[in-house]
Design a protein around this motif. Structure first.
Motif, PDB file in Angstrom:
ATOM      1  N   TYR A 125      57.160 -43.297  -2.073  1.00 34.11           N
ATOM      2  CA  TYR A 125      56.867 -43.696  -0.695  1.00 34.11           C
ATOM      3  C   TYR A 125      55.552 -43.094  -0.222  1.00 34.11           C
ATOM      4  O   TYR A 125      55.227 -41.951  -0.550  1.00 34.11           O
ATOM      5  N   ARG A 161      68.696 -42.766   1.672  1.00 33.59           N
ATOM      6  CA  ARG A 161      67.462 -42.699   0.892  1.00 33.59           C
ATOM      7  C   ARG A 161      67.196 -41.237   0.545  1.00 33.59           C
ATOM      8  O   ARG A 161      66.655 -40.479   1.341  1.00 33.59           O
ATOM      9  N   ASP A 180      70.531 -56.105   1.395  1.00 33.46           N
ATOM     10  CA  ASP A 180      70.123 -56.582   2.730  1.00 33.46           C
ATOM     11  C   ASP A 180      70.433 -58.074   2.881  1.00 33.46           C
ATOM     12  O   ASP A 180      70.834 -58.534   3.958  1.00 33.46           O
ATOM     13  N   ASP A 212      62.113 -58.888  -2.652  1.00 34.94           N
ATOM     14  CA  ASP A 212      63.188 -58.804  -1.661  1.00 34.94           C
ATOM     15  C   ASP A 212      63.478 -60.141  -0.968  1.00 34.94           C
ATOM     16  O   ASP A 212      64.578 -60.368  -0.476  1.00 34.94           O
TER      17      ASP A 212
HETATM   18  O1  KDG Z   1      66.870 -52.468   0.707  1.00 28.85           O
HETATM   19  C1  KDG Z   1      65.593 -52.726   0.151  1.00 28.85           C
HETATM   20  C2  KDG Z   1      64.697 -51.689   0.692  1.00 28.85           C
HETATM   21  O2  KDG Z   1      65.109 -50.455   0.205  1.00 28.85           O
HETATM   22  C3  KDG Z   1      63.271 -51.814   0.309  1.00 28.85           C
HETATM   23  O3  KDG Z   1      62.767 -53.065   0.664  1.00 28.85           O
HETATM   24  C4  KDG Z   1      62.401 -50.729   0.883  1.00 28.85           C
HETATM   25  O4  KDG Z   1      63.208 -50.403   3.094  1.00 28.85           O
HETATM   26  C5  KDG Z   1      62.962 -49.930   2.036  1.00 28.85           C
HETATM   27  C6  KDG Z   1      63.205 -48.516   1.860  1.00 28.85           C
HETATM   28  O5  KDG Z   1      63.086 -47.810   2.853  1.00 28.85           O
HETATM   29  O6  KDG Z   1      63.519 -48.046   0.770  1.00 28.85           O
END
Ligand code: KDG
Length: 316
Positions: free
Chosen positions: A104, A168, A257, A293
């Motif tokens: 990220y 996450r 999603d 996605d």
């Molecule tokens: O659910 C898919 C998402 O994880 C991806 O598009 C990126 O939003 C995201 C993340 O914060 O990991």
């Protein structure tokens, strides 16, 4: 006329290596727009419903191109704010020959400065449904406060809401996630989480036990997903399972999603909860069967997948 769905969070520019299956050796990257909440908004829009998305975008080119991408999907982004910061990004490999690894570039991003005063009562009262996720809680303390504020407002206005635990681990510790997410996972129409997410937030991945416990916490429809494995649910204390259609999984990122969006669309169209979850599982499988996605999100009208697509998937 009311908007069908209002959602907010962080959307990212996702840079996917295109010449090798490793970010370490790649020299070429494709860019797509994605993010858990916006993926849900796009799913509703593809299924013929009206969705609106809020975020804080940077005053930069990535902010501009992402706003254009989302608007091109028919999602209303007119409420979005531009601020003096950068728009977040993610770098990943496609995962064709190696596991997907992500990095990220989002700490301190424009979206992480989101705050409760961004979400006006009118955004929620003019919508039929509010969707939020644990990712917004993980990006900053003000993000978590914004989710809490919005869910509380929806409950007081009698607007249905959904919450995806969406842990996450690259953004926060399991302990911090549990402390923040557990109190939010109550009095929600539709609660979604993966097996490992229930384990962290509710202390157990025993589906029957935790899903019924979620019902007891006034989460009316509680779902536990596990990739392409049977999806477990409890509705009003009744446990059940849905077997998702079989597809060749090309890229499962974003399929959760699409599941959530397809199920919300079904519920808003007046389907029974079980039919809505089944529609969600078709959307999820289709997204997993294609790269990216958004590529596999099916089309439909009034919240229902076009018949030819759902019939073909049901026979899988
Ligand atoms: O659910 C898919 C998402 O994880 C991806 O598009 C990126 O939003 C995201 C993340 O914060 O990991």
């Amino acid at each position: 006329m009311k908007t069908d769905l209002f959602t907010f969070g962080e959307v990212l520019s996702v840079f996917i290596s295109s010449d090798t299956d490793s970010v370490m050796s790649a020299t070429k990257f494709e860019r797509v727009t994605a993010g858990a909440e916006v993926n849900v908004a796009v799913t509703l829009s593809r299924l013929g419903l009206k969705s609106a998305y809020f975020s804080r975008f940077g005053n930069d080119q990535l902010g501009s191109v992402m706003l254009a991408d989302i608007a091109a999907e028919g999602v209303d982004v007119s409420l979005a704010k531009r601020v003096n910061s950068f728009t977040g990004a993610m770098v990943r490999n496609p995962g064709k020959t190696a596991p997907v690894e992500i990095s990220y570039l989002r700490k301190g991003s424009a979206a992480s400065t989101i705050e409760p005063s961004d979400i006006l009562d009118s955004y929620i009262s003019s919508s039929r449904w509010l969707h939020t996720t644990g990712i917004t809680c993980a990006i900053s303390q003000s993000g978590a406060a914004t989710v809490k504020h919005a869910l509380k407002m929806a409950a007081s206005l009698g607007i249905k809401s959904s919450f995806d635990l969406n842990l996450r681990r690259k953004l926060w510790s399991e302990e911090d996630a549990r402390k923040t997410l557990q109190p939010l996972a109550e009095n929600i129409e539709f609660l979604i989480g993966g097996e490992d997410e229930y384990q962290v937030v509710f202390g157990s991945s025993d589906a029957k036990k935790v899903l019924v416990e979620a019902n007891n916490r006034e989460c009316k429809i509680a779902v536990m997903t596990k990739g392409d494995q049977p999806m477990r649910y409890a509705i009003g204390g009744q446990y059940g399972e849905i077997i998702p259609p079989k597809v060749v999984s090309v890229d499962p990122v974003g399929s959760g999603d699409a599941f959530t969006g397809g199920a919300i669309a079904g519920l808003l169209s007046g389907m029974s909860a079980v039919d809505a979850l089944t529609q969600g599982s078709i959307c999820g499988a289709l997204v997993a069967s294609m790269f990216g996605d958004w590529s596999g999100i099916p089309t439909g009208s009034a919240g229902v997948i076009h018949k030819d697509i759902s019939q073909k998937m049901r026979s899988n």
